[in-house]
Scaffold this motif. Sequence first.
Motif, PDB file in Angstrom:
ATOM      1  N   ARG A  15      -4.357  69.326  23.569  1.00 33.07           N
ATOM      2  CA  ARG A  15      -5.534  68.728  22.934  1.00 33.07           C
ATOM      3  C   ARG A  15      -5.479  67.197  22.996  1.00 33.07           C
ATOM      4  NH1 ARG A  15      -4.940  72.069  17.306  1.00 33.07           N
ATOM      5  NH2 ARG A  15      -5.023  74.186  18.186  1.00 33.07           N
ATOM      6  N   TYR A  16      -4.286  66.666  23.052  1.00 31.67           N
ATOM      7  CA  TYR A  16      -4.096  65.220  23.060  1.00 31.67           C
ATOM      8  C   TYR A  16      -3.749  64.671  24.439  1.00 31.67           C
ATOM      9  CZ  TYR A  16      -3.741  65.844  17.995  1.00 31.67           C
ATOM     10  OH  TYR A  16      -3.994  66.156  16.672  1.00 31.67           O
ATOM     11  N   PHE A  17      -3.349  65.554  25.356  1.00 31.94           N
ATOM     12  CA  PHE A  17      -2.873  65.116  26.663  1.00 31.94           C
ATOM     13  C   PHE A  17      -3.997  64.435  27.439  1.00 31.94           C
ATOM     14  CE2 PHE A  17      -1.792  66.205  31.200  1.00 31.94           C
ATOM     15  CZ  PHE A  17      -0.729  65.334  31.296  1.00 31.94           C
ATOM     16  N   GLY A  18      -3.712  63.241  27.939  1.00 33.32           N
ATOM     17  CA  GLY A  18      -4.700  62.477  28.696  1.00 33.32           C
ATOM     18  C   GLY A  18      -5.643  61.658  27.843  1.00 33.32           C
ATOM     19  N   ALA A  19      -5.532  61.788  26.521  1.00 32.00           N
ATOM     20  CA  ALA A  19      -6.395  61.016  25.623  1.00 32.00           C
ATOM     21  C   ALA A  19      -5.685  59.732  25.192  1.00 32.00           C
ATOM     22  CB  ALA A  19      -6.740  61.848  24.390  1.00 32.00           C
ATOM     23  N   LYS A  20      -6.468  58.802  24.680  1.00 31.68           N
ATOM     24  CA  LYS A  20      -5.888  57.568  24.156  1.00 31.68           C
ATOM     25  C   LYS A  20      -5.463  57.807  22.713  1.00 31.68           C
ATOM     26  CE  LYS A  20      -8.470  54.330  27.074  1.00 31.68           C
ATOM     27  NZ  LYS A  20      -9.403  53.166  27.111  1.00 31.68           N
ATOM     28  N   ILE A  21      -4.167  57.890  22.504  1.00 30.48           N
ATOM     29  CA  ILE A  21      -3.641  58.107  21.165  1.00 30.48           C
ATOM     30  C   ILE A  21      -2.610  57.040  20.845  1.00 30.48           C
ATOM     31  CG2 ILE A  21      -4.058  60.592  21.169  1.00 30.48           C
ATOM     32  CD1 ILE A  21      -1.161  61.041  21.891  1.00 30.48           C
ATOM     33  N   GLU A  22      -2.397  56.833  19.577  1.00 34.16           N
ATOM     34  CA  GLU A  22      -1.443  55.809  19.147  1.00 34.16           C
ATOM     35  C   GLU A  22      -0.024  56.264  19.446  1.00 34.16           C
ATOM     36  OE1 GLU A  22      -0.047  53.411  15.086  1.00 34.16           O
ATOM     37  OE2 GLU A  22      -1.698  54.869  15.030  1.00 34.16           O
ATOM     38  N   VAL A  23       0.766  55.339  19.963  1.00 33.21           N
ATOM     39  CA  VAL A  23       2.171  55.610  20.254  1.00 33.21           C
ATOM     40  C   VAL A  23       3.025  54.783  19.309  1.00 33.21           C
ATOM     41  CG1 VAL A  23       4.007  55.542  21.982  1.00 33.21           C
ATOM     42  CG2 VAL A  23       1.658  56.097  22.674  1.00 33.21           C
ATOM     43  N   GLU A  24       3.846  55.447  18.518  1.00 35.21           N
ATOM     44  CA  GLU A  24       4.752  54.763  17.605  1.00 35.21           C
ATOM     45  C   GLU A  24       6.145  54.712  18.207  1.00 35.21           C
ATOM     46  OE1 GLU A  24       4.567  56.318  13.604  1.00 35.21           O
ATOM     47  OE2 GLU A  24       2.610  57.194  14.037  1.00 35.21           O
ATOM     48  N   ARG A  25       6.982  53.854  17.655  1.00 33.50           N
ATOM     49  CA  ARG A  25       8.364  53.754  18.099  1.00 33.50           C
ATOM     50  C   ARG A  25       9.292  54.164  16.963  1.00 33.50           C
ATOM     51  NH1 ARG A  25       9.326  53.399  23.604  1.00 33.50           N
ATOM     52  NH2 ARG A  25       7.418  52.544  24.494  1.00 33.50           N
ATOM     53  N   LYS A  26      10.218  55.079  17.271  1.00 35.72           N
ATOM     54  CA  LYS A  26      11.189  55.507  16.277  1.00 35.72           C
ATOM     55  C   LYS A  26      12.332  54.496  16.211  1.00 35.72           C
ATOM     56  CE  LYS A  26      11.426  59.715  18.122  1.00 35.72           C
ATOM     57  NZ  LYS A  26      11.705  61.162  18.320  1.00 35.72           N
ATOM     58  N   SER A  27      13.295  54.765  15.348  1.00 40.22           N
ATOM     59  CA  SER A  27      14.388  53.819  15.128  1.00 40.22           C
ATOM     60  C   SER A  27      15.217  53.585  16.381  1.00 40.22           C
ATOM     61  CB  SER A  27      15.288  54.300  13.991  1.00 40.22           C
ATOM     62  OG  SER A  27      15.820  55.583  14.291  1.00 40.22           O
ATOM     63  N   ASP A  28      15.263  54.584  17.282  1.00 37.17           N
ATOM     64  CA  ASP A  28      16.010  54.428  18.533  1.00 37.17           C
ATOM     65  C   ASP A  28      15.129  53.895  19.663  1.00 37.17           C
ATOM     66  OD1 ASP A  28      14.404  56.587  19.026  1.00 37.17           O
ATOM     67  OD2 ASP A  28      16.012  57.948  19.610  1.00 37.17           O
ATOM     68  N   ASP A  29      13.923  53.458  19.335  1.00 37.95           N
ATOM     69  CA  ASP A  29      12.948  52.880  20.256  1.00 37.95           C
ATOM     70  C   ASP A  29      12.293  53.920  21.159  1.00 37.95           C
ATOM     71  OD1 ASP A  29      11.524  50.533  20.990  1.00 37.95           O
ATOM     72  OD2 ASP A  29      12.609  50.475  22.894  1.00 37.95           O
ATOM     73  N   SER A  30      12.542  55.199  20.924  1.00 38.17           N
ATOM     74  CA  SER A  30      11.857  56.231  21.698  1.00 38.17           C
ATOM     75  C   SER A  30      10.454  56.434  21.146  1.00 38.17           C
ATOM     76  CB  SER A  30      12.639  57.543  21.658  1.00 38.17           C
ATOM     77  OG  SER A  30      12.735  58.031  20.335  1.00 38.17           O
ATOM     78  N   PRO A  31       9.511  56.824  22.001  1.00 36.54           N
ATOM     79  CA  PRO A  31       8.120  56.962  21.554  1.00 36.54           C
ATOM     80  C   PRO A  31       7.869  58.287  20.846  1.00 36.54           C
ATOM     81  CG  PRO A  31       8.264  57.437  23.888  1.00 36.54           C
ATOM     82  CD  PRO A  31       9.646  57.011  23.457  1.00 36.54           C
ATOM     83  N   VAL A  32       6.875  58.278  19.963  1.00 28.63           N
ATOM     84  CA  VAL A  32       6.451  59.495  19.287  1.00 28.63           C
ATOM     85  C   VAL A  32       4.960  59.395  19.018  1.00 28.63           C
ATOM     86  CG1 VAL A  32       6.954  58.607  16.964  1.00 28.63           C
ATOM     87  CG2 VAL A  32       6.920  61.089  17.377  1.00 28.63           C
ATOM     88  N   THR A  33       4.283  60.534  19.026  1.00 32.66           N
ATOM     89  CA  THR A  33       2.837  60.558  18.820  1.00 32.66           C
ATOM     90  C   THR A  33       2.483  61.643  17.806  1.00 32.66           C
ATOM     91  OG1 THR A  33       2.299  62.241  20.478  1.00 32.66           O
ATOM     92  CG2 THR A  33       2.547  59.957  21.263  1.00 32.66           C
ATOM     93  N   VAL A  34       1.218  61.642  17.419  1.00 36.63           N
ATOM     94  CA  VAL A  34       0.728  62.687  16.528  1.00 36.63           C
ATOM     95  C   VAL A  34       0.887  64.058  17.159  1.00 36.63           C
ATOM     96  CG1 VAL A  34      -1.652  62.474  17.390  1.00 36.63           C
ATOM     97  CG2 VAL A  34      -1.241  63.416  15.105  1.00 36.63           C
ATOM     98  N   ALA A  35       0.830  64.155  18.474  1.00 39.35           N
ATOM     99  CA  ALA A  35       0.986  65.434  19.156  1.00 39.35           C
ATOM    100  C   ALA A  35       2.386  66.001  18.944  1.00 39.35           C
ATOM    101  CB  ALA A  35       0.695  65.277  20.644  1.00 39.35           C
TER     102      ALA A  35
END
Length: 280
Positions: A34-54
Amino acid sequence: MNASDAVAGGNDDLRRRLDWAVKIAREAGEITLRYFGAKIEVERKSDDSPVTVADREAESHLRRRIAEAFPDDGVVGEEWGTAEGSGAYRWILDPIDGTKSFIHGVPLYGTLVGIVYQDRAVAGVARIPALEECVYAAEGMGAWYTRGEMPPQPARVSSCDRLAGSAWVTSEVANFDHVGRRDAFFRLQKAARLVRTWGDAYGYLLVATGRIDFMIDPLMQVWDAAAVAPIIREAGGRFSDWKGVYSFSSGNGLGSNGLLHDEVLAVLAAVLPETAAPEI
């Protein structure tokens, strides 16, 4: 056809969990699409890896579904941590393995569901939602591959027995730098026929289905390894850490067709210091 229709042997408790894992991995994968290919916010975790609402929504769904069917089982997930259980089974979850691919619209990300019994990885599902490919396995029940609506077919590793003729994959070359092992990458690149970065969950699926001969991870969390370790073994291959031990918690991993495993370990040992890759 579900997992139980394909597999034979093994115990009923594990068979029921494998069947459920295949089902909920598909559901979680559909959430990610549902989120793939869409513009969604990308957050950074403590180890600098990305995470999203998906990532978070898919893992939440997996946890809810596990609690419905197996309320006594523990759960460990990349996004929501550990929920202790009262039984011997634990589920190890990575809702999007390959978030960097996911956020760039590259379809080579996967949903991983691993099942651990008394600290041994005994079953797993690796689903690639955007490609509709899935491989799953449990100890004593074999490994099985599906694509789209295709009925499950046995998954088997390749028959390549020469490192010089092999093709291998990894997730990121930079991960060799993170553990001070760039020399290992170059030695294996020189020794093999082909190397590509078709990594994360997809790389292990390629090994389990015989399209690639081995996959190496210099850095590997438990949620990266718990699902793929039994898949590779049941497909006729071998999974280990860089010292040759069957483990999903050593911090690194090697999944191969088995025929090349010792040769690859020997290349790694030639540059491996007395202490293995650092725990993460």
